[in-house]
Design an enzyme around this catalytic site. Structure first.
Site, short mmCIF file in Angstrom:
data_model
loop_
_atom_site.label_atom_id
_atom_site.label_comp_id
_atom_site.label_asym_id
_atom_site.label_seq_id
_atom_site.Cartn_x
_atom_site.Cartn_y
_atom_site.Cartn_z
N ASP A 179 3.29 -5.28 -6.11
CA ASP A 179 2.44 -6.01 -7.05
C ASP A 179 3.35 -6.71 -8.06
O ASP A 179 3.82 -7.81 -7.82
CB ASP A 179 1.48 -4.98 -7.67
CG ASP A 179 0.43 -5.58 -8.57
OD1 ASP A 179 0.64 -6.67 -9.11
OD2 ASP A 179 -0.62 -4.95 -8.77
N ARG A 224 -8.69 5.86 0.43
CA ARG A 224 -7.46 5.83 1.24
C ARG A 224 -7.76 5.89 2.73
O ARG A 224 -6.99 5.42 3.55
CB ARG A 224 -6.55 7.01 0.88
CG ARG A 224 -5.97 6.96 -0.51
CD ARG A 224 -4.83 7.96 -0.64
NE ARG A 224 -4.46 8.22 -2.03
CZ ARG A 224 -3.64 7.47 -2.75
NH1 ARG A 224 -3.12 6.39 -2.22
NH2 ARG A 224 -3.36 7.80 -3.99
N PHE A 247 -7.53 -6.51 -7.00
CA PHE A 247 -7.40 -5.08 -6.75
C PHE A 247 -8.06 -4.72 -5.41
O PHE A 247 -9.22 -5.06 -5.16
CB PHE A 247 -8.05 -4.26 -7.88
CG PHE A 247 -7.79 -2.79 -7.72
CD1 PHE A 247 -6.57 -2.24 -8.06
CD2 PHE A 247 -8.79 -1.95 -7.20
CE1 PHE A 247 -6.32 -0.89 -7.89
CE2 PHE A 247 -8.55 -0.60 -7.03
CZ PHE A 247 -7.32 -0.06 -7.37
N ILE A 248 -7.30 -4.05 -4.57
CA ILE A 248 -7.81 -3.70 -3.24
C ILE A 248 -7.75 -2.19 -2.99
O ILE A 248 -7.01 -1.47 -3.67
CB ILE A 248 -6.99 -4.42 -2.13
CG1 ILE A 248 -5.50 -4.08 -2.27
CG2 ILE A 248 -7.21 -5.92 -2.16
CD1 ILE A 248 -4.74 -4.29 -1.02
N LYS A 276 1.78 -9.20 -3.27
CA LYS A 276 1.01 -10.11 -4.13
C LYS A 276 1.96 -11.09 -4.80
O LYS A 276 2.45 -10.82 -5.90
CB LYS A 276 0.26 -9.32 -5.21
CG LYS A 276 -0.85 -8.41 -4.71
CD LYS A 276 -1.52 -7.72 -5.90
CE LYS A 276 -2.62 -6.78 -5.47
NZ LYS A 276 -3.15 -5.98 -6.60
N GLU A 308 6.78 0.68 1.80
CA GLU A 308 5.86 0.61 0.66
C GLU A 308 4.49 0.13 1.11
O GLU A 308 4.39 -0.67 2.06
CB GLU A 308 6.41 -0.36 -0.38
CG GLU A 308 7.28 0.26 -1.45
CD GLU A 308 6.49 1.11 -2.45
OE1 GLU A 308 5.25 1.21 -2.34
OE2 GLU A 308 7.12 1.68 -3.35
P1 5GP Z 1 4.12 -2.60 -8.85
O1 5GP Z 1 5.14 -1.70 -9.48
O2 5GP Z 1 4.72 -3.49 -7.77
O3 5GP Z 1 3.37 -3.40 -9.87
O4 5GP Z 1 3.00 -1.70 -8.24
C1 5GP Z 1 3.15 -0.94 -7.10
C2 5GP Z 1 2.13 0.19 -7.04
O5 5GP Z 1 0.93 -0.12 -7.76
C3 5GP Z 1 1.70 0.40 -5.61
O6 5GP Z 1 2.56 1.30 -4.96
C4 5GP Z 1 0.29 0.90 -5.77
O7 5GP Z 1 0.29 2.30 -5.96
C5 5GP Z 1 -0.21 0.25 -7.04
N1 5GP Z 1 -1.02 -0.97 -6.76
C6 5GP Z 1 -0.66 -2.25 -7.00
N2 5GP Z 1 -1.65 -3.10 -6.64
C7 5GP Z 1 -2.65 -2.33 -6.15
C8 5GP Z 1 -3.95 -2.62 -5.61
O8 5GP Z 1 -4.42 -3.78 -5.49
N3 5GP Z 1 -4.71 -1.56 -5.21
C9 5GP Z 1 -4.26 -0.27 -5.30
N4 5GP Z 1 -5.10 0.68 -4.87
N5 5GP Z 1 -3.05 0.04 -5.81
C10 5GP Z 1 -2.25 -0.98 -6.22
#
Ligand code: 5GP
Length: 178
Positions: A106, A168, A155-156, A134, A102
């Site tokens: 987040d 990307r 956010f990155i 995170k 992965e």
């Molecule tokens: P989760 O389901 O853990 O909340 O989110 C996972 C997905 O959210 C990641 O695979 C990614 O696509 C997106 N994501 C989460 N945080 C970030 C971030 O800081 N930047 C970007 N570009 N995508 C993020």
């Protein structure tokens, strides 16, 4: 480049490439030790993980394979409200050691859902490797076997991660300027 503009947002350099690659070195070293003899199938969850997967694969010295999957944008209803279907895992993974690759964890929702779907295909073991984590955003109980680095809840972009499709290609990681 200490700042970049993508679409309507400004981002500033936060994690340089050298630091990212040191984190990948560490993950690869751990995998080379504990996946020895397991012939794992690495499963790269596109799109964001392509750079991590590429850098990691170059550092693995154990026999292993790689496959690329995507999560559909289809949303059904499940306990979480949204279920993304895993597409592209066409191999027979019964009895195998699977390592999900992965880009970032987040809230943890995506990885929990992905692990569940892979488990239904009968593997011997499912491990999770994420380049970035995170901890302040993830309130769920997620088992992460390999973590490149912990990062703040901002956010990155870069190193495979995008803002509306852009960024990307950046080799370093940048954080949004609020
Ligand atoms: P989760 O389901 O853990 O909340 O989110 C996972 C997905 O959210 C990641 O695979 C990614 O696509 C997106 N994501 C989460 N945080 C970030 C971030 O800081 N930047 C970007 N570009 N995508 C993020």
């Amino acid at each position: 480049m200490s700042r970049v503009k993508l679409l309507d947002r400004e981002f500033e350099l936060s994690i340089p490439e050298e630091k990212l690659l040191k984190a990948v070195d560490k993950v690869a070293e751990q995998m080379n030790k504990d996946l020895e003899g397991k012939n794992p199938l690495m499963v790269c969850v596109l799109n964001g993980s392509f750079m991590f997967a590429s850098d990691l694969m170059k550092r693995l010295t154990i026999p292993c394979e790689i496959s690329f999957v995507k999560l559909s944008s289809y949303s059904g209803t499940g306990s979480t409200g949204k279920v993304k279907e895993l597409i592209g895992l066409n191999e027979d993974i019964a009895g195998r050691t699977i390592v999900l690759l992965e880009d970032i964890v987040d809230t943890g929702l995506t990885i929990i859902n992905t692990v569940e779907q892979v488990k239904q295909m009968g593997p011997a073991d499912v491990k999770v490797a994420t380049m970035l984590f995170k901890p302040d955003a993830c309130k769920r109980d997620v088992k992460l076997d390999y973590v490149g680095m912990d990062i703040p809840n901002d956010f990155i972009v870069g190193y495979g991660l995008d803002y509306d499709g852009y960024g990307r290609n950046l080799k370093d990681i940048y954080t949004v300027v609020e």
